[in-house]
Design a protein around this motif. Structure first.
Motif, mmCIF file in Angstrom:
data_model
loop_
_atom_site.group_PDB
_atom_site.id
_atom_site.type_symbol
_atom_site.label_atom_id
_atom_site.label_comp_id
_atom_site.label_asym_id
_atom_site.label_seq_id
_atom_site.Cartn_x
_atom_site.Cartn_y
_atom_site.Cartn_z
ATOM 1 N N ALA A 223 39.793 49.031 22.057
ATOM 2 C CA ALA A 223 41.224 49.078 21.990
ATOM 3 C C ALA A 223 41.713 50.347 22.111
ATOM 4 O O ALA A 223 42.931 50.404 22.662
ATOM 5 C CB ALA A 223 41.699 48.398 20.615
ATOM 6 N N LEU A 224 40.669 51.281 22.031
ATOM 7 C CA LEU A 224 41.140 52.694 22.033
ATOM 8 C C LEU A 224 42.269 53.279 23.033
ATOM 9 O O LEU A 224 43.223 53.838 22.915
ATOM 10 C CB LEU A 224 40.117 53.730 21.814
ATOM 11 N N PRO A 225 41.578 53.049 24.577
ATOM 12 C CA PRO A 225 42.408 53.295 25.557
ATOM 13 C C PRO A 225 43.615 52.782 25.687
ATOM 14 O O PRO A 225 44.620 53.682 25.928
ATOM 15 C CB PRO A 225 41.565 53.056 26.782
ATOM 16 N N GLU A 226 44.012 51.610 25.136
ATOM 17 C CA GLU A 226 45.224 51.144 25.341
ATOM 18 C C GLU A 226 46.026 51.523 24.092
ATOM 19 O O GLU A 226 47.258 51.698 24.694
ATOM 20 C CB GLU A 226 45.242 49.522 25.797
ATOM 21 N N VAL A 227 45.582 51.691 23.307
ATOM 22 C CA VAL A 227 46.300 52.206 22.146
ATOM 23 C C VAL A 227 46.923 53.566 22.223
ATOM 24 O O VAL A 227 48.027 53.958 21.971
ATOM 25 C CB VAL A 227 45.666 52.311 20.748
ATOM 26 N N VAL A 228 46.181 54.654 22.902
ATOM 27 C CA VAL A 228 46.488 55.742 23.435
ATOM 28 C C VAL A 228 47.536 55.805 24.130
ATOM 29 O O VAL A 228 48.498 56.531 24.277
ATOM 30 C CB VAL A 228 45.511 56.755 23.625
ATOM 31 N N ALA A 229 47.276 54.874 25.393
ATOM 32 C CA ALA A 229 48.350 54.788 26.486
ATOM 33 C C ALA A 229 49.510 54.115 25.935
ATOM 34 O O ALA A 229 50.706 54.651 26.252
ATOM 35 C CB ALA A 229 47.580 53.715 27.479
ATOM 36 N N ALA A 230 49.598 53.235 24.847
ATOM 37 C CA ALA A 230 50.776 52.832 24.270
ATOM 38 C C ALA A 230 51.674 53.893 23.591
ATOM 39 O O ALA A 230 52.813 53.923 23.627
ATOM 40 C CB ALA A 230 50.556 51.651 23.489
ATOM 41 N N CYS A 231 51.021 54.580 22.953
ATOM 42 C CA CYS A 231 51.673 55.596 22.184
ATOM 43 C C CYS A 231 52.171 56.812 23.182
ATOM 44 O O CYS A 231 53.266 57.139 22.994
ATOM 45 C CB CYS A 231 50.534 56.441 21.363
ATOM 46 N N ARG A 232 51.459 57.172 24.220
ATOM 47 C CA ARG A 232 51.971 58.249 25.073
ATOM 48 C C ARG A 232 53.044 57.550 25.876
ATOM 49 O O ARG A 232 54.061 58.328 26.243
ATOM 50 C CB ARG A 232 50.684 58.626 26.122
ATOM 51 N N GLY A 233 53.134 56.187 26.294
ATOM 52 C CA GLY A 233 54.118 55.587 26.773
ATOM 53 C C GLY A 233 55.283 55.610 26.021
ATOM 54 O O GLY A 233 56.527 55.523 26.690
ATOM 55 N N ALA A 234 55.383 55.756 24.623
ATOM 56 C CA ALA A 234 56.315 55.838 23.766
ATOM 57 C C ALA A 234 56.974 57.088 23.405
ATOM 58 O O ALA A 234 57.714 57.366 22.729
ATOM 59 C CB ALA A 234 56.109 54.879 22.483
ATOM 60 N N GLY A 235 56.335 58.137 24.206
ATOM 61 C CA GLY A 235 56.651 59.460 24.200
ATOM 62 C C GLY A 235 56.049 60.249 22.962
ATOM 63 O O GLY A 235 56.386 61.054 22.317
ATOM 64 N N LEU A 236 54.793 59.736 22.235
ATOM 65 C CA LEU A 236 54.294 60.199 21.208
ATOM 66 C C LEU A 236 52.765 60.880 21.521
ATOM 67 O O LEU A 236 52.196 60.214 22.570
ATOM 68 C CB LEU A 236 53.998 58.853 20.292
ATOM 69 N N SER A 237 52.655 61.791 20.956
ATOM 70 C CA SER A 237 51.291 62.531 21.255
ATOM 71 C C SER A 237 50.476 62.013 20.181
ATOM 72 O O SER A 237 50.902 61.493 18.989
ATOM 73 C CB SER A 237 51.584 63.993 20.995
ATOM 74 N N VAL A 238 49.062 62.133 20.526
ATOM 75 C CA VAL A 238 47.980 61.641 19.432
ATOM 76 C C VAL A 238 46.857 62.617 19.105
ATOM 77 O O VAL A 238 46.507 63.220 20.274
ATOM 78 C CB VAL A 238 47.427 60.262 20.318
ATOM 79 N N GLY A 239 46.718 62.733 17.969
ATOM 80 C CA GLY A 239 45.996 63.867 17.658
ATOM 81 C C GLY A 239 45.475 63.643 16.272
ATOM 82 O O GLY A 239 45.703 62.858 15.594
ATOM 83 N N PRO A 240 44.779 65.021 15.544
ATOM 84 C CA PRO A 240 44.331 64.803 14.309
ATOM 85 C C PRO A 240 45.323 64.929 13.492
ATOM 86 O O PRO A 240 46.577 65.577 13.427
ATOM 87 C CB PRO A 240 43.336 66.006 14.281
ATOM 88 N N LEU A 241 45.064 64.942 11.906
ATOM 89 C CA LEU A 241 46.025 65.030 10.851
ATOM 90 C C LEU A 241 46.351 66.590 10.859
ATOM 91 O O LEU A 241 47.490 66.942 10.370
ATOM 92 C CB LEU A 241 45.326 64.885 9.373
ATOM 93 N N ALA A 242 45.646 67.623 11.311
ATOM 94 C CA ALA A 242 45.725 69.007 11.130
ATOM 95 C C ALA A 242 47.092 69.137 12.042
ATOM 96 O O ALA A 242 47.868 70.353 11.963
ATOM 97 C CB ALA A 242 44.785 69.585 11.800
ATOM 98 N N GLU A 243 47.517 68.196 12.850
ATOM 99 C CA GLU A 243 48.636 68.531 13.950
ATOM 100 C C GLU A 243 49.547 67.745 13.695
ATOM 101 O O GLU A 243 50.754 67.214 14.520
ATOM 102 C CB GLU A 243 48.075 68.302 15.493
ATOM 103 N N HIS A 244 49.735 67.199 12.659
ATOM 104 C CA HIS A 244 50.410 65.686 12.377
ATOM 105 C C HIS A 244 51.847 66.321 11.134
ATOM 106 O O HIS A 244 52.560 65.661 11.021
ATOM 107 C CB HIS A 244 49.967 64.884 11.271
ATOM 108 N N GLY A 245 51.775 67.711 10.904
ATOM 109 C CA GLY A 245 52.919 68.282 10.534
ATOM 110 C C GLY A 245 53.213 68.008 8.895
ATOM 111 O O GLY A 245 54.265 67.798 8.331
ATOM 112 N N MET A 246 51.791 67.793 8.445
ATOM 113 C CA MET A 246 51.886 67.375 7.057
ATOM 114 C C MET A 246 51.463 68.531 6.015
ATOM 115 O O MET A 246 51.581 68.413 4.721
ATOM 116 C CB MET A 246 50.940 66.135 6.507
ATOM 117 N N GLY A 247 51.164 69.633 6.439
ATOM 118 C CA GLY A 247 50.679 70.739 5.469
ATOM 119 C C GLY A 247 49.198 70.574 5.158
ATOM 120 O O GLY A 247 48.600 69.736 5.820
ATOM 121 N N ALA A 248 48.912 70.821 3.919
ATOM 122 C CA ALA A 248 47.465 70.561 3.323
ATOM 123 C C ALA A 248 47.719 70.509 2.010
ATOM 124 O O ALA A 248 48.648 71.170 1.428
ATOM 125 C CB ALA A 248 46.754 71.812 3.759
#
Length: 248
Positions: A223-248
Motif C-alpha cells: 500500500a505504501l507507494p499509493e498512500v504516499v502518492a495520495a498524500c503528495r497529490g493532496a499537497g501534503l509532504s510525508v516524513g518523520p515525526l522530527a519534521e512534523h512540527g510537534m517539538g519534543a
C-alpha cells in the motif's frame, strides 16, 4: 476466639479491595486515550497532530531482518523518510539493521522493550525496561530517541511517567491501516488509511509481523507507494515525526 459473622468478614474483604481497585483504575485509566476520536479532539498532540501540510509516517514492531529491509528499500525509492518505533529486544538482537535504519535517513523511536500488554500495575518494571530500551537505541544507533509509543497504543500512568523520566514524548496516531490482520491486503490498508488520514496526521503502519498475523507486512508494503502518492497529490509532504512540527 469468637467467630466473626459472615457479613462482617465479607465487608472487611470488600473494604480491603478498595485501595487495589483505585490503584488499578489509576494505572489503566489513561488507556482511554486509545479511542481515536477522543484522542484527536481532546489530546491532539498525543494523537500526533502536527503541521497541516505534513503527514508523519511511522512504523511499529521492528527492526525485523525478514521485512524491515524491504520497507527501507521502498522508502528510498519513494524518497521518503519515516519514524520507526522499535522494540528494545529486537534492537539488541539486530544491531546492524538498527544502525542501517538511521544510516538511511530515518528516525528511531521507542516502542518498549517487548510487545506486552500492561494490564497489571508495574511501574518499577516499566521504568527499567523503557530506560533499558533508550540506552540500547542510543548505544547502537548513536542517537537518542525522542518519541515513545506503547505497545497496542495502551498508555498507562506508569508508562507515561516512565516516558517522561526518560525524556520521551508520547505519540500515538491519528490514522492506521489495520495492516496487522490476517486478511489485510494492500487495497484494504489503502482504503482504511484514506478514510482517516488528513493533513497534520500521524500514520501508523507495521514493518514486522512478529506480533501480528504472519506475512501481514506485505499488505503495508504494497500500500505504501499509493498512500504516499495520495498524500503528495493532496499537497501534503510525508516524513518523520522530527519534521512534523510537534517539538519534543
Amino acid at each position: 476466639m469468637p467467630v466473626q459473622p459472615v457479613h462482617v468478614t465479607a465487608g472487611r474483604a470488600a473494604i480491603a479491595l478498595v485501595p487495589l481497585a483505585a490503584m488499578t483504575a489509576a494505572h489503566i485509566g489513561p488507556a482511554v486515550t486509545w479511542l481515536p476520536g477522543l484522542r484527536r479532539r481532546l489530546l491532539p498532540r498525543l494523537a500526533g497532530t502536527g503541521r497541516a501540510d505534513h503527514v508523519a509516517l511511522t512504523f511499529d514492531d521492528g527492526p525485523d531482518p525478514a521485512s524491515t529491509p524491504h520497507f527501507l528499500d521502498a522508502l528510498d525509492g519513494l524518497g521518503v523518510r519515516a519514524t520507526f518505533f522499535v522494540l528494545g529486544e529486537s534492537v539488541v538482537r539486530h544491531p546492524p539493521l538498527t544502525r542501517e535504519i538511521v544510516e538511511r535517513g530515518h528516525e528511531l523511536a521507542v516502542h518498549g522493550w517487548a510487545h506486552d500488554r500492561p494490564w497489571l500495575p508495574s511501574p518499577v518494571r516499566d521504568a527499567a525496561e523503557l530506560a533499558r530500551t533508550v540506552r540500547a537505541v542510543t548505544d547502537i544507533a548513536g542517537s537518542r530517541p525522542r518519541w515513545y509509543r506503547p505497545p497496542y497504543g495502551i498508555l498507562t500512568s506508569g508508562r507515561w511517567a516512565a516516558a517522561r523520566r526518560c525524556g520521551l514524548t508520547t505519540v500515538l496516531w491519528s490514522a492506521w491501516g489495520r495492516d496487522w490482520t490476517a486478511d489485510a491486503t494492500a487495497a484494504s490498508v489503502r482504503t482504511t488509511i484514506e478514510s482517516e488520514l488528513r493533513g497534520g496526521g500521524t500514520l501508523l503502519l507495521h514493518d514486522s509481523d512478529r506480533t501480528s498475523a504472519a506475512g501481514c507486512w506485505h499488505a503495508a508494503l504494497g500500500a505504501l507507494p499509493e498512500v504516499v502518492a495520495a498524500c503528495r497529490g493532496a499537497g501534503l509532504s510525508v516524513g518523520p515525526l522530527a519534521e512534523h512540527g510537534m517539538g519534543a
